[in-house]
Scaffold this motif. Sequence first.
Motif, PDB file in Angstrom:
ATOM      1  N   ALA A 262      56.161  48.841  78.009  1.00  0.00           N
ATOM      2  CA  ALA A 262      54.760  49.247  77.812  1.00  0.00           C
ATOM      3  C   ALA A 262      53.813  48.209  78.397  1.00  0.00           C
ATOM      4  O   ALA A 262      52.796  48.554  79.022  1.00  0.00           O
ATOM      5  CB  ALA A 262      54.483  49.448  76.324  1.00  0.00           C
ATOM      6  N   GLY A 263      54.134  46.935  78.208  1.00  0.00           N
ATOM      7  CA  GLY A 263      53.293  45.880  78.766  1.00  0.00           C
ATOM      8  C   GLY A 263      53.284  45.885  80.275  1.00  0.00           C
ATOM      9  O   GLY A 263      52.237  45.682  80.914  1.00  0.00           O
ATOM     10  N   ALA A 264      54.431  46.149  80.885  1.00  0.00           N
ATOM     11  CA  ALA A 264      54.515  46.185  82.353  1.00  0.00           C
ATOM     12  C   ALA A 264      53.737  47.370  82.921  1.00  0.00           C
ATOM     13  O   ALA A 264      53.053  47.250  83.940  1.00  0.00           O
ATOM     14  CB  ALA A 264      55.977  46.241  82.785  1.00  0.00           C
ATOM     15  N   VAL A 265      53.836  48.517  82.261  1.00  0.00           N
ATOM     16  CA  VAL A 265      53.086  49.694  82.712  1.00  0.00           C
ATOM     17  C   VAL A 265      51.580  49.427  82.623  1.00  0.00           C
ATOM     18  O   VAL A 265      50.806  49.794  83.525  1.00  0.00           O
ATOM     19  CB  VAL A 265      53.473  50.934  81.886  1.00  0.00           C
ATOM     20  N   GLU A 266      51.171  48.771  81.555  1.00  0.00           N
ATOM     21  CA  GLU A 266      49.747  48.436  81.409  1.00  0.00           C
ATOM     22  C   GLU A 266      49.279  47.523  82.547  1.00  0.00           C
ATOM     23  O   GLU A 266      48.188  47.726  83.106  1.00  0.00           O
ATOM     24  CB  GLU A 266      49.513  47.757  80.061  1.00  0.00           C
ATOM     25  N   ILE A 267      50.087  46.550  82.897  1.00  0.00           N
ATOM     26  CA  ILE A 267      49.734  45.653  83.997  1.00  0.00           C
ATOM     27  C   ILE A 267      49.677  46.420  85.314  1.00  0.00           C
ATOM     28  O   ILE A 267      48.769  46.224  86.133  1.00  0.00           O
ATOM     29  CB  ILE A 267      50.735  44.485  84.077  1.00  0.00           C
ATOM     30  N   ALA A 268      50.638  47.312  85.539  1.00  0.00           N
ATOM     31  CA  ALA A 268      50.648  48.108  86.767  1.00  0.00           C
ATOM     32  C   ALA A 268      49.389  48.965  86.875  1.00  0.00           C
ATOM     33  O   ALA A 268      48.790  49.088  87.956  1.00  0.00           O
ATOM     34  CB  ALA A 268      51.897  48.985  86.801  1.00  0.00           C
ATOM     35  N   GLU A 269      48.973  49.549  85.773  1.00  0.00           N
ATOM     36  CA  GLU A 269      47.757  50.375  85.795  1.00  0.00           C
ATOM     37  C   GLU A 269      46.523  49.534  86.072  1.00  0.00           C
ATOM     38  O   GLU A 269      45.599  49.963  86.778  1.00  0.00           O
ATOM     39  CB  GLU A 269      47.632  51.119  84.472  1.00  0.00           C
ATOM     40  N   LYS A 270      46.507  48.299  85.551  1.00  0.00           N
ATOM     41  CA  LYS A 270      45.394  47.400  85.853  1.00  0.00           C
ATOM     42  C   LYS A 270      45.397  47.009  87.326  1.00  0.00           C
ATOM     43  O   LYS A 270      44.335  46.903  87.955  1.00  0.00           O
ATOM     44  CB  LYS A 270      45.481  46.146  84.983  1.00  0.00           C
ATOM     45  N   MET A 271      46.580  46.794  87.875  1.00  0.00           N
ATOM     46  CA  MET A 271      46.685  46.477  89.307  1.00  0.00           C
ATOM     47  C   MET A 271      46.123  47.619  90.147  1.00  0.00           C
ATOM     48  O   MET A 271      45.357  47.391  91.095  1.00  0.00           O
ATOM     49  CB  MET A 271      48.146  46.226  89.687  1.00  0.00           C
TER      50      MET A 271
END
Length: 312
Positions: free
Chosen positions: A239-248
């Motif tokens: 979930a944390g990685a997906v959140e970072i990807a969406e911010k990117m």
Amino acid sequence: MEQLKKTWLLQPHKRPKLLIVDDQPTNIRVLHELFREDCDVFMATSGEQAITVCLAQIPDLVLLDVVMDGVDGHEVCRRLKADPATQDIPVIFVTAKQQDSDEVLGLELGAVDFISKPINPIVVRARVRTHLTLKLQNDLLRSMALLDGLTGVANRRKFDEEISADWRQCFREQKPLSLILADVDFFKRYNDQYGHQAGDSCLRSVAQALSETVRRPYDLVARYGGEEFACLLPTTSHAGAVEIAEKMQANVRALAIEHSTSDADHVVTISLGVATVTPTGVLAFEALIDAADMQLYEAKNAGRARVASVEM
């Protein structure tokens, strides 16, 4: 330690890490007093503890006693040099043994120097200063060799080294390792429309936007190849990685770089594939790369400018 301080000005956010290993607390206190003003000093009173601290802290130099109960200094040095994670840490033996054969053995095991007890503070400071300066200079040269010349982020060689190291660490700790692969959408069209100089500038801007999204010092953004980037996120949940990807994705879109020939949007966008796994003895890190690459393909196939993800 003035020369050491000058060298370290190139990396002002850090101080040298020095590990002192001795089973006599009095000896540790003497050496700690010598170096506490200039270094972050770590201490160990046994060979096993020394290896644990080295794996956790990756010190810049180890002052290592030879004669200790249990795992002695020679065995500690052997283990450090046998492990890719610690093999580059310089070791100075500090010992009461003064035979030439003892020094030869220490050097054959991979030590960089040999200091006899009782120590002379002036000699010890001089030798530690010399070897720390060499280590820091070598680290600087090596870091420059591991940067992508165009974008300034890590290059593919650095990525290959880090994913291997992160995989081992997450395996030891049984923590998740996440990987994001990102690709600039329709980049060939961008180059054809705006020219290669504009394309280079676009890649630099995208790399900066991706780098500004991650905050932790051990997260890594690298140029994976061409217009593709990779982001390693140790101890990061899916979930944390997906959140970072969406911010990117949002940060790149916010650059508002015109891309009139894109089918995804009128500005430059990226597609991202995310994969997360807790390493096991069955899988290799290549499986994580393959999974993230497959998710990147899914994101592109679904229309681009989006995130696709999987938890393995």
